[in-house]
Design an enzyme around this catalytic site. Structure first.
Site, PDB file in Angstrom:
ATOM      1  N   THR A  37       0.874  -1.175   0.000  1.00  0.00           N
ATOM      2  CA  THR A  37       0.000   0.000   0.000  1.00  0.00           C
ATOM      3  C   THR A  37       0.910   1.224   0.000  1.00  0.00           C
ATOM      4  OG1 THR A  37       0.028   0.251   2.398  1.00  0.00           O
ATOM      5  CG2 THR A  37      -1.652  -1.236   1.479  1.00  0.00           C
ATOM      6  N   ASP A  60      -2.384  -9.457  -0.760  1.00  0.00           N
ATOM      7  CA  ASP A  60      -3.269  -8.835   0.223  1.00  0.00           C
ATOM      8  C   ASP A  60      -3.615  -9.912   1.263  1.00  0.00           C
ATOM      9  OD1 ASP A  60      -5.529  -7.791   1.535  1.00  0.00           O
ATOM     10  OD2 ASP A  60      -6.236  -6.784  -0.276  1.00  0.00           O
ATOM     11  N   THR A 126      -1.761  -3.156  19.258  1.00  0.00           N
ATOM     12  CA  THR A 126      -1.367  -1.817  19.696  1.00  0.00           C
ATOM     13  C   THR A 126      -1.965  -1.457  21.050  1.00  0.00           C
ATOM     14  OG1 THR A 126      -1.733   0.536  19.179  1.00  0.00           O
ATOM     15  CG2 THR A 126      -3.286  -0.997  18.228  1.00  0.00           C
ATOM     16  N   ASP A 127      -1.284  -0.558  21.768  1.00  0.00           N
ATOM     17  CA  ASP A 127      -1.846  -0.091  23.047  1.00  0.00           C
ATOM     18  C   ASP A 127      -3.142   0.698  22.836  1.00  0.00           C
ATOM     19  OD1 ASP A 127      -0.776   2.271  21.990  1.00  0.00           O
ATOM     20  OD2 ASP A 127       0.541   2.701  23.694  1.00  0.00           O
ATOM     21  N   GLU A 128      -3.384   1.142  21.590  1.00  0.00           N
ATOM     22  CA  GLU A 128      -4.581   1.958  21.350  1.00  0.00           C
ATOM     23  C   GLU A 128      -5.876   1.175  21.561  1.00  0.00           C
ATOM     24  OE1 GLU A 128      -4.599   4.740  18.226  1.00  0.00           O
ATOM     25  OE2 GLU A 128      -2.457   5.131  18.375  1.00  0.00           O
ATOM     26  N   TYR A 150      -9.253   3.255  13.619  1.00  0.00           N
ATOM     27  CA  TYR A 150      -8.046   2.414  13.586  1.00  0.00           C
ATOM     28  C   TYR A 150      -8.018   1.494  14.808  1.00  0.00           C
ATOM     29  CZ  TYR A 150      -3.207   1.162  14.744  1.00  0.00           C
ATOM     30  OH  TYR A 150      -2.077   0.475  15.137  1.00  0.00           O
ATOM     31  N   LYS A 154      -8.278  -2.625  14.974  1.00  0.00           N
ATOM     32  CA  LYS A 154      -7.240  -3.478  15.573  1.00  0.00           C
ATOM     33  C   LYS A 154      -7.850  -4.331  16.689  1.00  0.00           C
ATOM     34  CE  LYS A 154      -3.340  -3.623  14.901  1.00  0.00           C
ATOM     35  NZ  LYS A 154      -2.539  -4.455  13.962  1.00  0.00           N
ATOM     36  N   LEU A 190       3.957  11.222  13.894  1.00  0.00           N
ATOM     37  CA  LEU A 190       4.560  12.414  14.492  1.00  0.00           C
ATOM     38  C   LEU A 190       6.085  12.511  14.297  1.00  0.00           C
ATOM     39  CD1 LEU A 190       3.660  14.515  17.423  1.00  0.00           C
ATOM     40  CD2 LEU A 190       5.927  13.550  17.490  1.00  0.00           C
TER      41      LEU A 190
HETATM   42  P1  NAD Z   1       3.113   0.594   8.412  1.00  0.00           P
HETATM   43  O1  NAD Z   1       1.927   1.392   8.031  1.00  0.00           O
HETATM   44  O2  NAD Z   1       4.477   1.200   8.297  1.00  0.00           O
HETATM   45  O3  NAD Z   1       3.151  -0.771   7.572  1.00  0.00           O
HETATM   46  C1  NAD Z   1       2.024  -1.542   7.321  1.00  0.00           C
HETATM   47  C2  NAD Z   1       2.401  -2.529   6.235  1.00  0.00           C
HETATM   48  O4  NAD Z   1       1.266  -3.383   5.990  1.00  0.00           O
HETATM   49  C3  NAD Z   1       2.760  -1.883   4.894  1.00  0.00           C
HETATM   50  O5  NAD Z   1       3.905  -2.491   4.346  1.00  0.00           O
HETATM   51  C4  NAD Z   1       1.539  -2.169   4.024  1.00  0.00           C
HETATM   52  O6  NAD Z   1       1.832  -2.243   2.644  1.00  0.00           O
HETATM   53  C5  NAD Z   1       1.081  -3.498   4.582  1.00  0.00           C
HETATM   54  N1  NAD Z   1      -0.346  -3.770   4.325  1.00  0.00           N
HETATM   55  C6  NAD Z   1      -1.399  -2.931   4.544  1.00  0.00           C
HETATM   56  N2  NAD Z   1      -2.548  -3.530   4.174  1.00  0.00           N
HETATM   57  C7  NAD Z   1      -2.218  -4.784   3.751  1.00  0.00           C
HETATM   58  C8  NAD Z   1      -2.965  -5.880   3.272  1.00  0.00           C
HETATM   59  N3  NAD Z   1      -4.298  -5.813   3.143  1.00  0.00           N
HETATM   60  N4  NAD Z   1      -2.307  -7.008   2.930  1.00  0.00           N
HETATM   61  C9  NAD Z   1      -0.946  -7.093   3.030  1.00  0.00           C
HETATM   62  N5  NAD Z   1      -0.193  -6.071   3.473  1.00  0.00           N
HETATM   63  C10 NAD Z   1      -0.814  -4.931   3.830  1.00  0.00           C
HETATM   64  O7  NAD Z   1       2.833   0.097   9.895  1.00  0.00           O
HETATM   65  P2  NAD Z   1       3.792  -0.115  11.141  1.00  0.00           P
HETATM   66  O8  NAD Z   1       3.894   1.152  11.886  1.00  0.00           O
HETATM   67  O9  NAD Z   1       5.004  -0.838  10.727  1.00  0.00           O
HETATM   68  O10 NAD Z   1       2.863  -1.089  12.005  1.00  0.00           O
HETATM   69  C11 NAD Z   1       2.955  -2.502  11.851  1.00  0.00           C
HETATM   70  C12 NAD Z   1       1.997  -3.161  12.807  1.00  0.00           C
HETATM   71  O11 NAD Z   1       2.307  -2.768  14.135  1.00  0.00           O
HETATM   72  C13 NAD Z   1       0.534  -2.770  12.585  1.00  0.00           C
HETATM   73  O12 NAD Z   1      -0.258  -3.903  12.767  1.00  0.00           O
HETATM   74  C14 NAD Z   1       0.270  -1.738  13.669  1.00  0.00           C
HETATM   75  O13 NAD Z   1      -1.083  -1.742  14.043  1.00  0.00           O
HETATM   76  C15 NAD Z   1       1.168  -2.226  14.778  1.00  0.00           C
HETATM   77  N6  NAD Z   1       1.665  -1.201  15.700  1.00  0.00           N
HETATM   78  C16 NAD Z   1       2.268  -0.067  15.231  1.00  0.00           C
HETATM   79  C17 NAD Z   1       2.785   0.848  16.137  1.00  0.00           C
HETATM   80  C18 NAD Z   1       3.451   2.129  15.689  1.00  0.00           C
HETATM   81  O14 NAD Z   1       3.646   3.006  16.526  1.00  0.00           O
HETATM   82  N7  NAD Z   1       3.834   2.273  14.442  1.00  0.00           N
HETATM   83  C19 NAD Z   1       2.673   0.613  17.521  1.00  0.00           C
HETATM   84  C20 NAD Z   1       2.036  -0.573  17.948  1.00  0.00           C
HETATM   85  C21 NAD Z   1       1.553  -1.473  17.032  1.00  0.00           C
HETATM   86  O1  DAU Z   2       0.295   3.796  20.343  1.00  0.00           O
HETATM   87  C1  DAU Z   2       0.573   2.962  19.266  1.00  0.00           C
HETATM   88  C2  DAU Z   2       0.111   3.641  18.004  1.00  0.00           C
HETATM   89  O2  DAU Z   2       0.983   4.737  17.808  1.00  0.00           O
HETATM   90  C3  DAU Z   2       0.101   2.742  16.790  1.00  0.00           C
HETATM   91  O3  DAU Z   2      -0.818   1.706  16.980  1.00  0.00           O
HETATM   92  C4  DAU Z   2      -0.245   3.519  15.527  1.00  0.00           C
HETATM   93  O4  DAU Z   2      -0.146   2.704  14.388  1.00  0.00           O
HETATM   94  C5  DAU Z   2       0.714   4.691  15.405  1.00  0.00           C
HETATM   95  O5  DAU Z   2       0.339   5.494  14.308  1.00  0.00           O
HETATM   96  C6  DAU Z   2       0.706   5.524  16.682  1.00  0.00           C
HETATM   97  O6  DAU Z   2      -0.552   6.193  16.851  1.00  0.00           O
HETATM   98  P1  DAU Z   2      -0.655   7.719  17.341  1.00  0.00           P
HETATM   99  O7  DAU Z   2      -1.920   8.283  16.885  1.00  0.00           O
HETATM  100  O8  DAU Z   2      -0.316   7.847  18.777  1.00  0.00           O
HETATM  101  O9  DAU Z   2       0.604   8.302  16.513  1.00  0.00           O
HETATM  102  P2  DAU Z   2       0.780   9.618  15.642  1.00  0.00           P
HETATM  103  O10 DAU Z   2       2.217   9.681  15.253  1.00  0.00           O
HETATM  104  O11 DAU Z   2      -0.238   9.764  14.591  1.00  0.00           O
HETATM  105  O12 DAU Z   2       0.527  10.743  16.741  1.00  0.00           O
HETATM  106  C7  DAU Z   2       1.288  10.802  17.937  1.00  0.00           C
HETATM  107  C8  DAU Z   2       0.739  11.952  18.741  1.00  0.00           C
HETATM  108  O13 DAU Z   2       1.062  13.176  18.066  1.00  0.00           O
HETATM  109  C9  DAU Z   2      -0.771  11.934  18.882  1.00  0.00           C
HETATM  110  O14 DAU Z   2      -1.136  12.420  20.163  1.00  0.00           O
HETATM  111  C10 DAU Z   2      -1.245  12.895  17.802  1.00  0.00           C
HETATM  112  C11 DAU Z   2      -0.121  13.903  17.726  1.00  0.00           C
HETATM  113  N1  DAU Z   2       0.096  14.510  16.388  1.00  0.00           N
HETATM  114  C12 DAU Z   2       0.294  13.661  15.334  1.00  0.00           C
HETATM  115  C13 DAU Z   2       0.460  14.147  14.070  1.00  0.00           C
HETATM  116  C14 DAU Z   2       0.669  13.224  12.898  1.00  0.00           C
HETATM  117  C15 DAU Z   2       0.103  15.877  16.222  1.00  0.00           C
HETATM  118  O15 DAU Z   2      -0.042  16.648  17.200  1.00  0.00           O
HETATM  119  N2  DAU Z   2       0.262  16.378  14.965  1.00  0.00           N
HETATM  120  C16 DAU Z   2       0.429  15.581  13.875  1.00  0.00           C
HETATM  121  O16 DAU Z   2       0.564  16.099  12.736  1.00  0.00           O
END
Ligand code: NAD
Ligand code: DAU
Length: 344
Positions: A37, A60, A126-128, A150, A154, A190
């Protein structure tokens, strides 16, 4: 376990996990399965692309036939599911893909894993899913109260994981990680968004009062925890993964600006995210009891992350074009216009 299917392995955390596993286990084959994606990026896998124990499958997770064929052809023993739509703001603009991938896609993967008799199925969550907490720390048994589309998707995926364990005995594991940062993170979240915008002296749109709290976890520590749970976790169990480093968004933003030598005047307060969770915080004693501990301090890891973005413009500059700019416009143009008007 020998053949591990890493779904979503072309994304931020999945690719860190794939790179780590290839180097750490000389007898494992790592098969990355990804739809590519907007967030999926084969550049994230360049460091292992020529390794004979790595393979990539374009697919997918909601496409049953391709999932089935991949499990069969690669004789998959374990699945680690990172594949998801992951950005809260995008889920608010359009939840559709979130439900399709994070709920239905997870279901298809589980169902095919069950049919194939997979040894381990680890769902990266995720913690969310817990929702927001004013004080204290969420534990694994706490109720789930997801607030964004989101987080709800999850949580839905996780409920199916639970059902497949309880009903069919599938050996599942769930990790619930906190806010992860590090190299190769798509520049919409962020940390990478603010780092790359600040490099270009552009405004950093901070939502609301900037006093929301997140727990920051370095990507290598997150990947390490997932490896540990995959090998040592008890089937059916859930494990929190925390960075144990809470910070207000405004503090993280100030640190990024300081590391880059940029002025705080770039901070621009804009309209808040609807339903914005105020604070996330996790207790991760259960994970620590398996033997995990964080290897990176927040300050060191953020400095390394900023350095990586400074040194790897080739990686992010080409992302910040096309669809990215469309999204930027939808998410920020009006917010920034109103903020400027308010301050003039
Ligand atoms: P990301 O958005 O960087 O990557 C997601 C990946 O999934 C991409 O490579 C995308 O192409 C692939 N994807 C999306 N839809 C798909 C589908 N239908 N089939 C196959 N592949 C698909 O995400 P990330 O930040 O690396 O997060 C990875 C996992 O960890 C997620 O499940 C997310 O919920 C979880 N997570 C993320 C965070 C964070 O802060 N980034 C924290 C806790 C948990
Ligand atoms: O907690 C785990 C999660 O952390 C993951 O499951 C998600 O995939 C990941 O995207 C992240 O979610 P958040 O919503 O916490 O992350 P984000 O980086 O979008 O935002 C972090 C904080 O910063 C949140 O309180 C929103 C704020 N923010 C974010 C953006 C993108 C801003 O103030 N301005 C911004 O432009």
């Amino acid at each position: 376990m020998k053949n591990i299917l890493v779904t979503g392995g072309a994304g931020f955390i999945g690719s860190a996990f794939a790179r780590m596993m290839i180097n750490r286990y000389p007898d494992y084959n790592i098969i990355v399965y990804d739809k590519l994606t907007y967030a999926g990026n084969l550049d994230n896998l360049l460091p292992i692309k020529d390794n004979p124990r790595y393979a990539f499958v374009l697919g997918d997770i909601a496409d049953r036939e391709t999932v089935r064929r991949t499990i069969e052809e690669h004789e998959i023993d374990a699945i680690v599911n990172f594949a998801a739509e992951t950005h809260v703001d995008r889920s608010i603009l359009d939840p559709d893909a979130f439900v399709k991938t994070d709920v239905i896609g997870t279901y298809i993967l589980l169902d095919e894993a069950k049919k194939a008799g997979i040894e381990r199925f680890l769902q990266v969550s995720t913690d969310e899913v817990y929702g927001s907490i004013e004080e204290g720390f969420f534990r694994e048994g706490d109720p789930l109260e997801p607030n964004s589309p989101y987080a709800a998707s999850k949580a839905g995926g996780e409920m199916l994981v639970r059902a497949y364990h309880v009903t069919y005995g599938l050996p599942t594991l769930v990790t619930r990680g906190s806010n992860t940062f590090g190299p190769y993170q798509y520049p919409e979240k962020l940390a990478p968004f603010f780092i790359t915008e600040a490099i270009d002296d552009r405004p950093l749109p901070l939502y609301g009062d900037g006093m929301q709290v997140r727990d920051w976890l370095y990507v290598e520590d997150h990947a390490d925890a997932i490896d540990l749970v995959l090998h040592k976790g008890v089937p059916g169990e859930v494990y929190n993964v925390a960075g144990e480093h809470e910070m207000h968004n405004i503090e993280v933003t100030r640190l990024i600006l300081k590391l880059l030598g940029k002025p705080e005047s770039l901070i621009t307060f804009v309209a808040d995210r609807p339903g914005h969770d105020r604070r996330y915080a996790l207790n991760c004693d259960k994970l620590k009891a398996l033997g995990w501990e964080r290897k990176h301090s927040f300050e060191e890891a953020m400095a390394a992350t900023v350095k990586w973005y400074l040194e790897n413009e080739w990686w992010w500059r080409k992302i910040k074009t096309g669809e990215y700019l469309e999204y930027y416009k939808k998410q920020y143009a009006e917010r920034l216009r109103k903020a400027r008007k308010g301050s003039s």
